[in-house]
Design an enzyme around this catalytic site. Structure first.
Site, PDB file in Angstrom:
ATOM      1  N   GLY A  45       0.810  -1.216   0.000  1.00 19.19           N
ATOM      2  CA  GLY A  45       0.000   0.000   0.000  1.00 19.19           C
ATOM      3  C   GLY A  45       0.838   1.258   0.000  1.00 19.19           C
ATOM      4  O   GLY A  45       2.022   1.238  -0.327  1.00 19.19           O
ATOM      5  N   SER A  85       7.278   4.530  -0.460  1.00 17.47           N
ATOM      6  CA  SER A  85       6.189   4.893   0.448  1.00 17.47           C
ATOM      7  C   SER A  85       6.716   5.678   1.652  1.00 17.47           C
ATOM      8  O   SER A  85       6.001   6.483   2.242  1.00 17.47           O
ATOM      9  CB  SER A  85       5.467   3.631   0.927  1.00 17.47           C
ATOM     10  N   MET A  89      11.516   6.661  -5.673  1.00 19.21           N
ATOM     11  CA  MET A  89      10.173   6.715  -5.104  1.00 19.21           C
ATOM     12  C   MET A  89       9.984   5.584  -4.091  1.00 19.21           C
ATOM     13  O   MET A  89      10.345   4.444  -4.335  1.00 19.21           O
ATOM     14  CB  MET A  89       9.118   6.631  -6.202  1.00 19.21           C
ATOM     15  N   GLN A 109      15.430  -7.907  -2.668  1.00 16.22           N
ATOM     16  CA  GLN A 109      14.131  -8.585  -2.603  1.00 16.22           C
ATOM     17  C   GLN A 109      13.792  -9.224  -3.947  1.00 16.22           C
ATOM     18  O   GLN A 109      13.292 -10.351  -4.000  1.00 16.22           O
ATOM     19  CB  GLN A 109      13.044  -7.583  -2.212  1.00 16.22           C
ATOM     20  N   HIS A 156       4.825   2.206  -8.004  1.00 13.72           N
ATOM     21  CA  HIS A 156       3.935   1.041  -8.042  1.00 13.72           C
ATOM     22  C   HIS A 156       3.171   0.992  -9.365  1.00 13.72           C
ATOM     23  O   HIS A 156       3.031  -0.076  -9.980  1.00 13.72           O
ATOM     24  CB  HIS A 156       2.923   1.092  -6.893  1.00 13.72           C
TER      25      HIS A 156
END
Length: 281
Positions: free
Chosen positions: A31, A188, A186, A155, A37
């Site tokens: 989120g 979150s 970028m 990851q 994203h």
């Protein structure tokens, strides 16, 4: 765009798509969505009949309970962004029990050692948490293709290894880092930065680009010293900088022409931890 809040109705949706022989592209998120994203879904849209997003803040990949508590949760805004993108067919927002029906335990995986480098060294068990949630989402979504950003390069390599270890028939795609106008990767976490901190943080990407140039004339120990000097002069705290082999993710002391290398950096700006990396020419 359809929104699913539980495993049962989402599973029925997936079953219907599979019966129609639809190809599925998938990018899982936690989120607090941003343009980075959305770039994953742009990639997915090109090669798949159905594009699926998921939003789930995964408790088992946080080592610090305070980080989990502070992680931004903006579900309504996220759904609107996905709708407005016109790229996504469905978004899955599972409950904790949909992902962890037997309690919040993370599985243990053998990722061949790459889980112990860099972020793994600083955050024990982190990649077992990542593997646990991604495996479960893969089994529920059943994608043909899955998309992950290169900002979290370690990851991405972990997910590639996960698919091999579990023998899943899923093609993993890495998507280039999406950056702010000033070069800041970028994330979150950027929403926790002040405007001044955002501007100051542009030095991270500028430094990585300098590193790329320095590798042509300087040895790695001199490069590390230069990077440390840059961050010693400011208010940012350099947690680590290294140049590593892109396959093994092991730090290297010299560069040869027959391998691919990437510079990795982690900087703390106030109480916000920023990561970035750059493939070296």
């Amino acid at each position: 765009m359809e929104v699913f809040y539980d495993k049962k109705t989402f599973s029925e949706y997936i079953k219907t798509q599979k019966e129609k022989n639809k190809t599925i592209g998938f990018a899982p998120t936690m989120g607090a969505l941003h343009a980075g994203h959305i770039s994953l879904y742009k990639e997915a849209r090109q090669k798949n009949d159905i594009v699926i997003s998921s939003i789930f803040v995964n408790p088992t990949q946080f080592n610090n309970p305070e980080d989990l508590e502070k992680y931004p949760r903006t579900i309504d805004v996220d759904i609107k962004k996905l709708e407005n993108s016109n790229l996504v067919n469905a978004v899955y927002i599972p409950r904790v029990e949909d992902i962890y029906p037997d309690g919040m335990e993370r599985k243990h995986y053998n990722f061949g050692g790459i889980e112990n480098e860099m972020e793994g060294a600083a955050r024990p068990g982190h990649f077992d948490g990542v593997g646990t949630v991604v495996e479960e989402l893969f089994r529920q979504v059943q994608p043909d293709n899955a998309y992950f950003g290169e900002k979290d390069f370690q990851q991405l390599k972990i997910i590639e290894k996960l698919v091999k270890v579990l023998e899943l028939d899923i093609h993993i795609h890495g998507v280039k880092i999406h950056r702010e106008e000033n070069g800041l990767a970028m994330s979150s976490r950027n929403m926790r930065l002040s405007e001044i901190e955002k501007e100051t943080s542009s030095i991270i990407y500028k430094t990585l680009k300098q590193v790329n140039d320095w590798t042509k004339t300087l040895n790695i120990s001199d490069i590390k010293e230069k990077v440390e000097n840059i961050f010693n002069q400011g208010e940012m705290d350099l947690e680590y900088f290294m140049i590593a082999d892109e396959e093994t993710l092991k730090e290297v002391n010299s560069i040869s022409n027959d391998k691919n290398y990437r510079a990795f950096i982690v900087v703390n700006v106030g109480n916000v931890r920023l990561i970035d990396n750059l493939h070296l020419d």
